[in-house]
Design a protein around this motif. Structure first.
Motif, PDB file in Angstrom:
ATOM      1  N   LEU A   1     -48.687 -39.724 -13.261  1.00  0.00           N
ATOM      2  CA  LEU A   1     -48.693 -38.837 -14.424  1.00  0.00           C
ATOM      3  C   LEU A   1     -47.348 -38.150 -14.634  1.00  0.00           C
ATOM      4  CD1 LEU A   1     -52.214 -37.173 -14.102  1.00  0.00           C
ATOM      5  CD2 LEU A   1     -51.488 -38.937 -15.704  1.00  0.00           C
ATOM      6  N   SER A   2     -46.496 -38.113 -13.606  1.00  0.00           N
ATOM      7  CA  SER A   2     -45.188 -37.481 -13.765  1.00  0.00           C
ATOM      8  C   SER A   2     -44.276 -38.292 -14.680  1.00  0.00           C
ATOM      9  CB  SER A   2     -44.523 -37.303 -12.402  1.00  0.00           C
ATOM     10  OG  SER A   2     -44.168 -38.554 -11.835  1.00  0.00           O
ATOM     11  N   PHE A   3     -44.618 -39.548 -14.939  1.00  0.00           N
ATOM     12  CA  PHE A   3     -43.803 -40.403 -15.806  1.00  0.00           C
ATOM     13  C   PHE A   3     -44.334 -40.443 -17.239  1.00  0.00           C
ATOM     14  CE2 PHE A   3     -42.939 -42.052 -11.540  1.00  0.00           C
ATOM     15  CZ  PHE A   3     -41.549 -42.046 -11.558  1.00  0.00           C
ATOM     16  N   GLN A   4     -45.165 -39.470 -17.575  1.00  0.00           N
ATOM     17  CA  GLN A   4     -45.668 -39.349 -18.938  1.00  0.00           C
ATOM     18  C   GLN A   4     -44.519 -38.966 -19.876  1.00  0.00           C
ATOM     19  OE1 GLN A   4     -47.807 -40.121 -21.338  1.00  0.00           O
ATOM     20  NE2 GLN A   4     -49.572 -39.051 -20.443  1.00  0.00           N
ATOM     21  N   THR A   5     -44.613 -39.374 -21.128  1.00  0.00           N
ATOM     22  CA  THR A   5     -43.598 -38.974 -22.090  1.00  0.00           C
ATOM     23  C   THR A   5     -43.702 -37.482 -22.387  1.00  0.00           C
ATOM     24  OG1 THR A   5     -42.645 -39.468 -24.250  1.00  0.00           O
ATOM     25  CG2 THR A   5     -45.053 -39.438 -24.099  1.00  0.00           C
TER      26      THR A   5
ATOM     27  N   TYR B   1     -38.912 -35.148 -15.188  1.00  0.00           N
ATOM     28  CA  TYR B   1     -37.933 -34.979 -14.108  1.00  0.00           C
ATOM     29  C   TYR B   1     -36.673 -34.294 -14.631  1.00  0.00           C
ATOM     30  CZ  TYR B   1     -40.866 -37.972 -11.240  1.00  0.00           C
ATOM     31  OH  TYR B   1     -41.912 -38.483 -10.524  1.00  0.00           O
ATOM     32  N   LYS B   2     -36.272 -34.670 -15.839  1.00  0.00           N
ATOM     33  CA  LYS B   2     -35.133 -33.991 -16.468  1.00  0.00           C
ATOM     34  C   LYS B   2     -35.487 -32.537 -16.779  1.00  0.00           C
ATOM     35  CE  LYS B   2     -33.595 -38.309 -18.649  1.00  0.00           C
ATOM     36  NZ  LYS B   2     -33.407 -39.028 -19.931  1.00  0.00           N
ATOM     37  N   HIS B   3     -36.748 -32.321 -17.168  1.00  0.00           N
ATOM     38  CA  HIS B   3     -37.204 -30.970 -17.502  1.00  0.00           C
ATOM     39  C   HIS B   3     -37.093 -30.045 -16.287  1.00  0.00           C
ATOM     40  CE1 HIS B   3     -40.173 -27.763 -18.400  1.00  0.00           C
ATOM     41  NE2 HIS B   3     -39.792 -27.954 -19.652  1.00  0.00           N
TER      42      HIS B   3
ATOM     43  N   HIS C   1     -49.076 -29.077 -17.137  1.00  0.00           N
ATOM     44  CA  HIS C   1     -48.124 -30.006 -17.724  1.00  0.00           C
ATOM     45  C   HIS C   1     -47.616 -30.954 -16.652  1.00  0.00           C
ATOM     46  CE1 HIS C   1     -48.097 -27.727 -21.443  1.00  0.00           C
ATOM     47  NE2 HIS C   1     -47.862 -26.619 -20.753  1.00  0.00           N
ATOM     48  N   PRO C   2     -47.160 -32.153 -17.029  1.00  0.00           N
ATOM     49  CA  PRO C   2     -46.712 -33.121 -16.025  1.00  0.00           C
ATOM     50  C   PRO C   2     -45.488 -32.694 -15.226  1.00  0.00           C
ATOM     51  CG  PRO C   2     -47.262 -34.232 -18.078  1.00  0.00           C
ATOM     52  CD  PRO C   2     -47.291 -32.764 -18.365  1.00  0.00           C
TER      53      PRO C   2
ATOM     54  N   VAL D   1     -45.378 -30.279 -13.287  1.00  0.00           N
ATOM     55  CA  VAL D   1     -45.927 -29.948 -11.961  1.00  0.00           C
ATOM     56  C   VAL D   1     -46.023 -31.206 -11.099  1.00  0.00           C
ATOM     57  CG1 VAL D   1     -47.951 -29.076 -10.752  1.00  0.00           C
ATOM     58  CG2 VAL D   1     -47.192 -27.952 -12.821  1.00  0.00           C
ATOM     59  N   PHE D   2     -46.446 -32.311 -11.707  1.00  0.00           N
ATOM     60  CA  PHE D   2     -46.562 -33.561 -10.961  1.00  0.00           C
ATOM     61  C   PHE D   2     -45.185 -34.112 -10.592  1.00  0.00           C
ATOM     62  CE2 PHE D   2     -50.329 -33.576 -13.891  1.00  0.00           C
ATOM     63  CZ  PHE D   2     -51.236 -33.179 -12.915  1.00  0.00           C
ATOM     64  N   ALA D   3     -44.225 -33.928 -11.499  1.00  0.00           N
ATOM     65  CA  ALA D   3     -42.867 -34.374 -11.199  1.00  0.00           C
ATOM     66  C   ALA D   3     -42.293 -33.602 -10.012  1.00  0.00           C
ATOM     67  CB  ALA D   3     -41.981 -34.200 -12.440  1.00  0.00           C
ATOM     68  N   PHE D   4     -42.534 -32.308  -9.996  1.00  0.00           N
ATOM     69  CA  PHE D   4     -42.074 -31.504  -8.872  1.00  0.00           C
ATOM     70  C   PHE D   4     -42.793 -31.910  -7.589  1.00  0.00           C
ATOM     71  CE2 PHE D   4     -42.343 -27.729  -6.125  1.00  0.00           C
ATOM     72  CZ  PHE D   4     -40.990 -27.527  -5.911  1.00  0.00           C
ATOM     73  N   GLY D   5     -44.076 -32.228  -7.698  1.00  0.00           N
ATOM     74  CA  GLY D   5     -44.815 -32.684  -6.515  1.00  0.00           C
ATOM     75  C   GLY D   5     -44.230 -33.949  -5.922  1.00  0.00           C
ATOM     76  N   VAL D   6     -43.840 -34.876  -6.789  1.00  0.00           N
ATOM     77  CA  VAL D   6     -43.207 -36.114  -6.311  1.00  0.00           C
ATOM     78  C   VAL D   6     -41.899 -35.806  -5.596  1.00  0.00           C
ATOM     79  CG1 VAL D   6     -42.147 -38.287  -7.017  1.00  0.00           C
ATOM     80  CG2 VAL D   6     -44.290 -37.537  -8.093  1.00  0.00           C
TER      81      VAL D   6
END
Length: 219
Positions: free
Chosen positions: A2-6, A24-26, A211-212, A214-219
């Protein structure tokens, strides 16, 4: 996934609307301003890392020394053992709330480096103690006796003989204490005061909307 969602319109839904590295940029502030605020993780992350390292050091030292003491039976050892492991048995919400009530009654300010640190040590110390107790129970004492018979002091024997042999267990205790402290939520919630640690900061962001990022940070 889900972290790769647009983004920023894409939310935590599956299947993926469009694959993107937007979130990830965010995280690093590399995206145009939008209605979604950045995660408040900068100071909280440093705070959690410092708190975890402090807890790791103190809990590991206490765990090694107390497990070393338990290699021989002493009066009241059973009571002391259960007092130590009590910290991991009592629910975190009760301990955290109790600390908050005591601090308020005594007029003590609650801080992540004070009251929260004490609770983290109380929680992680039993884990480090049990790990070291298991390691030392399997330890071959004859190597220490050989060192003592050659006239080496107990302190020097521990530093040069015992500690290198038990170091894998010490490393395990350190990782236990660090991970448990870094991830601790319920005890920290009541005892950290105004300054948020990383779990509290992340919880504050998705308590209303997820929001995704959170998932990006988790990764």
């Amino acid at each position: 996934i889900l972290s790769f969602q647009t983004g920023p319109e894409g939310g935590p839904q599956f299947p993926i609307i469009e694959w993107s590295t937007y979130w990830y940029k965010h995280l690093f502030g590399l995206t145009p301003p939008s209605r979604i605020a950045p995660l408040p993780i900068n100071e909280a992350l440093v705070r959690s890392l410092v708190l975890s390292v402090m807890t790791m050091i103190v809990s590991t030292v206490l765990g090694v020394t107390s497990a070393q003491a338990f290699r021989r039976r002493f009066p009241g050892s059973g009571v002391v053992f259960y007092l130590i492991v009590l910290g991991m048995m009592v629910p975190g919400v009760l301990v955290g709330l109790g600390m908050a009530l005591v601090a308020n009654a005594l007029g003590v300010d609650r801080h992540w480096w004070g009251t929260a640190f004490v609770l983290h040590v109380v929680y992680t110390y039993p884990f480090a103690f049990l790990v070291m107790l298991a390691i030392l129970n399997r330890f071959d004492q004859s190597v220490e006796e050989a060192s003592w018979s050659l006239g080496v002091s107990p302190a020097h024997t521990f530093r040069k003989v015992t500690f290198p042999l038990i170091f894998p267990g010490v490393l395990s205790a350190m990782l236990f204490a660090f991970t448990l402290s870094y991830d601790e939520f319920s005890r920290t919630l009541f005892a950290s005061g105004r300054d948020l640690t990383l779990p509290l900061a992340i919880y504050g962001t998705f308590s209303v909307e997820v929001h995704p990022n959170v998932f990006a940070f988790g990764v």
